[in-house]
Design an enzyme around this catalytic site. Structure first.
Site, PDB file in Angstrom:
ATOM      1  N   CYS A 266      13.719  11.787   5.641  1.00  0.00           N
ATOM      2  CA  CYS A 266      13.770  11.490   7.088  1.00  0.00           C
ATOM      3  C   CYS A 266      15.091  11.534   7.420  1.00  0.00           C
ATOM      4  O   CYS A 266      15.171  12.045   8.673  1.00  0.00           O
ATOM      5  CB  CYS A 266      13.320   9.966   7.028  1.00  0.00           C
ATOM      6  SG  CYS A 266      14.422   8.911   6.116  1.00  0.00           S
TER       7      CYS A 266
ATOM      8  N   LYS B  99       0.927  -1.206  -0.036  1.00  0.00           N
ATOM      9  CA  LYS B  99      -0.163   0.038  -0.097  1.00  0.00           C
ATOM     10  C   LYS B  99       0.939   1.102   0.001  1.00  0.00           C
ATOM     11  O   LYS B  99       1.436   1.786   0.982  1.00  0.00           O
ATOM     12  CB  LYS B  99      -0.768   0.050   1.092  1.00  0.00           C
ATOM     13  CG  LYS B  99      -2.003   1.108   1.324  1.00  0.00           C
ATOM     14  CD  LYS B  99      -2.622   1.673   2.476  1.00  0.00           C
ATOM     15  CE  LYS B  99      -1.505   2.786   2.907  1.00  0.00           C
ATOM     16  NZ  LYS B  99      -1.634   4.048   1.949  1.00  0.00           N
TER      17      LYS B  99
ATOM     18  N   GLU C 167       9.993   2.180  10.467  1.00  0.00           N
ATOM     19  CA  GLU C 167      11.179   3.339  10.172  1.00  0.00           C
ATOM     20  C   GLU C 167      10.415   4.564   9.949  1.00  0.00           C
ATOM     21  O   GLU C 167       9.572   4.532   9.396  1.00  0.00           O
ATOM     22  CB  GLU C 167      11.866   3.163   8.527  1.00  0.00           C
ATOM     23  CG  GLU C 167      12.539   1.795   8.441  1.00  0.00           C
ATOM     24  CD  GLU C 167      13.829   1.945   9.094  1.00  0.00           C
ATOM     25  OE1 GLU C 167      14.176   2.718   9.805  1.00  0.00           O
ATOM     26  OE2 GLU C 167      14.308   0.749   9.272  1.00  0.00           O
TER      27      GLU C 167
ATOM     28  N   GLU D 179       9.903  17.029  14.106  1.00  0.00           N
ATOM     29  CA  GLU D 179      10.134  16.995  12.703  1.00  0.00           C
ATOM     30  C   GLU D 179       9.494  18.044  12.094  1.00  0.00           C
ATOM     31  O   GLU D 179       7.984  17.889  12.406  1.00  0.00           O
ATOM     32  CB  GLU D 179       9.971  15.446  12.497  1.00  0.00           C
ATOM     33  CG  GLU D 179      10.432  15.405  10.680  1.00  0.00           C
ATOM     34  CD  GLU D 179      10.112  13.872  10.705  1.00  0.00           C
ATOM     35  OE1 GLU D 179       8.841  13.531  10.741  1.00  0.00           O
ATOM     36  OE2 GLU D 179      11.127  13.097   9.977  1.00  0.00           O
TER      37      GLU D 179
HETATM   38  P1  NAD Z   1       2.404   8.921   7.231  1.00  0.00           P
HETATM   39  O1  NAD Z   1       2.971   8.055   8.456  1.00  0.00           O
HETATM   40  O2  NAD Z   1       1.408   9.916   7.099  1.00  0.00           O
HETATM   41  O3  NAD Z   1       1.992   7.706   6.160  1.00  0.00           O
HETATM   42  C1  NAD Z   1       2.761   6.532   5.937  1.00  0.00           C
HETATM   43  C2  NAD Z   1       1.897   5.520   5.259  1.00  0.00           C
HETATM   44  O4  NAD Z   1       1.156   5.121   6.347  1.00  0.00           O
HETATM   45  C3  NAD Z   1       1.124   6.031   4.181  1.00  0.00           C
HETATM   46  O5  NAD Z   1       0.931   5.139   3.203  1.00  0.00           O
HETATM   47  C4  NAD Z   1      -0.335   6.028   4.828  1.00  0.00           C
HETATM   48  O6  NAD Z   1      -1.354   6.198   3.869  1.00  0.00           O
HETATM   49  C5  NAD Z   1      -0.172   5.090   5.801  1.00  0.00           C
HETATM   50  N1  NAD Z   1      -1.227   5.115   6.952  1.00  0.00           N
HETATM   51  C6  NAD Z   1      -2.033   6.190   7.302  1.00  0.00           C
HETATM   52  N2  NAD Z   1      -2.525   6.058   8.647  1.00  0.00           N
HETATM   53  C7  NAD Z   1      -2.389   4.637   8.347  1.00  0.00           C
HETATM   54  C8  NAD Z   1      -2.913   3.483   9.486  1.00  0.00           C
HETATM   55  N3  NAD Z   1      -3.821   4.148  10.489  1.00  0.00           N
HETATM   56  N4  NAD Z   1      -2.568   2.325   9.419  1.00  0.00           N
HETATM   57  C9  NAD Z   1      -1.664   1.908   8.399  1.00  0.00           C
HETATM   58  N5  NAD Z   1      -1.269   2.758   7.531  1.00  0.00           N
HETATM   59  C10 NAD Z   1      -1.609   4.008   7.498  1.00  0.00           C
HETATM   60  O7  NAD Z   1       3.749   9.675   6.689  1.00  0.00           O
HETATM   61  P2  NAD Z   1       4.224  10.419   5.218  1.00  0.00           P
HETATM   62  O8  NAD Z   1       3.621  11.710   5.343  1.00  0.00           O
HETATM   63  O9  NAD Z   1       3.857   9.556   4.133  1.00  0.00           O
HETATM   64  O10 NAD Z   1       5.652  10.262   5.252  1.00  0.00           O
HETATM   65  C11 NAD Z   1       6.559  11.225   6.255  1.00  0.00           C
HETATM   66  C12 NAD Z   1       7.236  10.693   7.182  1.00  0.00           C
HETATM   67  O11 NAD Z   1       7.857   9.299   6.884  1.00  0.00           O
HETATM   68  C13 NAD Z   1       7.863  11.544   8.006  1.00  0.00           C
HETATM   69  O12 NAD Z   1       7.790  11.276   9.321  1.00  0.00           O
HETATM   70  C14 NAD Z   1       9.344  10.825   7.808  1.00  0.00           C
HETATM   71  O13 NAD Z   1      10.380  10.961   8.435  1.00  0.00           O
HETATM   72  C15 NAD Z   1       9.077   9.429   7.623  1.00  0.00           C
HETATM   73  N6  NAD Z   1      10.152   8.481   6.871  1.00  0.00           N
HETATM   74  C16 NAD Z   1      11.008   7.920   7.507  1.00  0.00           C
HETATM   75  C17 NAD Z   1      11.913   7.096   6.793  1.00  0.00           C
HETATM   76  C18 NAD Z   1      13.033   6.221   7.698  1.00  0.00           C
HETATM   77  O14 NAD Z   1      13.454   5.349   6.870  1.00  0.00           O
HETATM   78  N7  NAD Z   1      12.909   6.570   8.932  1.00  0.00           N
HETATM   79  C19 NAD Z   1      12.094   7.497   5.411  1.00  0.00           C
HETATM   80  C20 NAD Z   1      11.121   8.096   4.909  1.00  0.00           C
HETATM   81  C21 NAD Z   1      10.264   8.840   5.557  1.00  0.00           C
END
Ligand code: NAD
Length: 494
Positions: free
Chosen positions: A281, A173, A247, A382
């Protein structure tokens, strides 16, 4: 154009009959496509297909599985330019960086395909005679892959490809802001010969993600995204003891010592802070500078930040693209307001760009705050945008204390020419990634990637460490003595 889900080897619409729009964050008039607004039932269909396919895929010899992945890597490499173009259109990062994102998927796919002829276990001597002892990796089952929008092809590849080479099947997803890159990736896997049901794609929001974190037929959940959502995923998966790989967020720091090459540090902080519009990130959103060189650094850094060219990432002269969405941009605007209220000194930027070429996108000036203190929210939380907080320190110990003084632990870096300071910092920063004389971004696929504290939960992706997420160890003892031999007991009579 309308794009479908990919379930059991077929491209099918959602049962909901609903779609959502994907528009260009640099120009909202540009519609990339319509994608399926999937339901929990769609997710369940995909999981059922993956569970069926697992029965045969786990028995395909790993080197044969890898042959398909080698083909996939080559196809991605051949289409790099088109995929990068789609990526810039859907999430805004400049074209050069989008090419890098696609290249990372190529690198990861080649690297993991190579594991098809390794997946090494151990053979060890037994403590008993005529007995053989070894460990092997076994696949785990159906893996959920839930990904963010900021590395729309690289991050899916970090999860899907190691899952496949280990013999698992996948339900994927992607983030709703970047479904096009996800479809591009899955189409490649289909074309390369991944059998029906082995990889399934379901687009949609949290209701789909919830099924992927809770369904009894899911064995592994690999999630990259925010710490807030990661916590929900972890809680959802806990009661059924799924293996959960998280992550999450970061608040990464560059430490600049008084003997650093300042020109190099300035260059690194620009790339680390404003590359991908600060939406990495590993972005260098904090810079801690020794008080002796603080003024000199700030002068150069601010001048260079003001000179960055903001705009549509498809324009080769642009260095900083838009924020990915209205929501992300408003987070940036909110934090700039918080920084001002907290008493930080606004040294560059600070405003949304909304006129002329910026009128139809989510643009913000590259922003630098000086005189930031470590407890301010802009130094702790962040932001995920083009905002850098610059702080003073008196010593390496001071810098390390500030660096470690946040809830996250993803990446950190030091600029120094003193090898003693470099090694002390390498040892003392409690992060998953560390750089010397380079910014906090720039990971390569063959080393572990991930973070400590609120960034991760002890797993790593990339490198051979990723195999530990997508396989389970099995220890095997073969007794060919023809009699009962009891470990720890019969050894005394030898
Ligand atoms: P997000 O947490 O909003 O969404 C991530 C994914 O989770 C999306 O596919 C979203 O649709 C899904 N999601 C949302 N609610 C959910 C739920 N209740 N259950 C299961 N899945 C759900 O994050 P984002 O805005 O897409 O990405 C930005 C974030 O990602 C930042 O905090 C960034 O630091 C982090 N990030 C971390 C890394 C790492 O390797 N540590 C790498 C890239 C991004």
């Amino acid at each position: 154009m309308t794009f479908n889900n990919y379930i059991d080897g077929r491209w099918v619409p959602s049962r909901s009959g609903k779609v959502f729009e994907n528009r260009n964050p640099a120009d909202q008039r540009d519609l990339i496509g319509l994608f399926q607004e999937s339901t929990p039932e769609d997710a369940s269909d995909a999981i059922a297909a993956a569970a069926r396919a697992y029965r045969s895929w786990r028995l395909v010899p790993a080197p044969r599985r890898a042959e398909i992945l080698f083909r996939a890597a080559q196809i991605i490499a051949d289409r790099k330019e088109a995929f990068a173009h789609d990526m810039t259109r859907e999430m805004g990062k400049v074209l050069e960086e989008a090419r890098g994102d696609v290249q990372e998927a190529v690198d990861m796919t080649y690297f993991m395909a190579g594991e098809g002829r390794r997946l090494y276990g151990q053979t060890v001597p037994s403590e008993l005679p005529n007995k053989f002892a070894m460990s092997i990796r076994q696949p785990v089952g159906v893996c959920s892959v839930i990904t963010p929008w900021n590395f729309p092809m690289a991050i899916p590849s970090w999860k899907i490809v190691p899952a496949l080479v280990c013999g698992n099947t996948v339900v994927f997803k992607p983030a709703s802001l970047t479904p096009m890159s996800a479809i591009n990736f899955v189409r490649v896997l289909e074309e390369a010969g991944v059998p029906a049901g082995v990889v399934n794609l379901v687009t949609g929001g949290p209701e789909v993600g919830t099924v992927l974190a809770t369904h009894p037929d899911i064995s592994v959940v690999s999630f990259t995204g925010s710490t807030a959502v990661g916590r929900i995923v972890n809680q959802h998966a806990a009661s059924s003891f799924k293996k959960v790989h998280l992550e999450m967020g970061g608040k990464n720091v560059v430490m600049i010592m008084d003997d650093a090459r300042l020109d190099l540090a300035v260059e690194g902080c620009l790339w680390g802070g404003f590359g991908t519009t600060g939406q990495r990130c590993t972005a260098a959103s904090r810079v801690v500078v020794h008080e002796k060189v603080y003024d000199a650094f700030v002068e150069q850094f601010v001048a260079r930040a003001k000179g960055l060219r903001v705009g549509n990432g498809l324009d080769a002269s642009v260095q900083v693209g838009p924020s990915v969405s209205e929501g992300q941009l408003s987070t940036v605007v909110t934090y700039v307001g918080i920084g001002r209220t907290e008493g930080a000194r606004l040294l560059a930027g600070g405003h949304r760009l909304a006129d002329g070429e910026y009128a139809n996108g989510f643009f913000h000036e590259p922003t630098v705050f000086g005189d930031v203190t470590p407890s301010m929210r802009i130094a702790q939380e962040e932001i995920f945008g083009p905002v850098v907080a610059v702080m003073r320190c008196r010593s390496l110990e001071d810098a390390v204390a500030i660096g470690n003084g946040v809830e996250y632990g993803l990446s950190a870096s030091i600029y120094t020419r003193d090898v003693d300071q470099a090694f002390a910092a390498m040892r003392d920063m409690y992060t998953g990634i560390f750089y010397v004389n380079a910014p906090t971004i720039g990971a390569e696929v063959h080393l572990p990637f991930g973070g400590t504290k609120a960034t991760g939960n002890g797993h790593r992706e990339a490198g051979t460490a990723a195999l530990d997420v997508f396989s389970e160890w099995k220890s095997i003892y073969v007794d060919f003595s023809g009699r009962l031999q009891r470990a720890q007991i019969d050894t005394e009579n030898l």
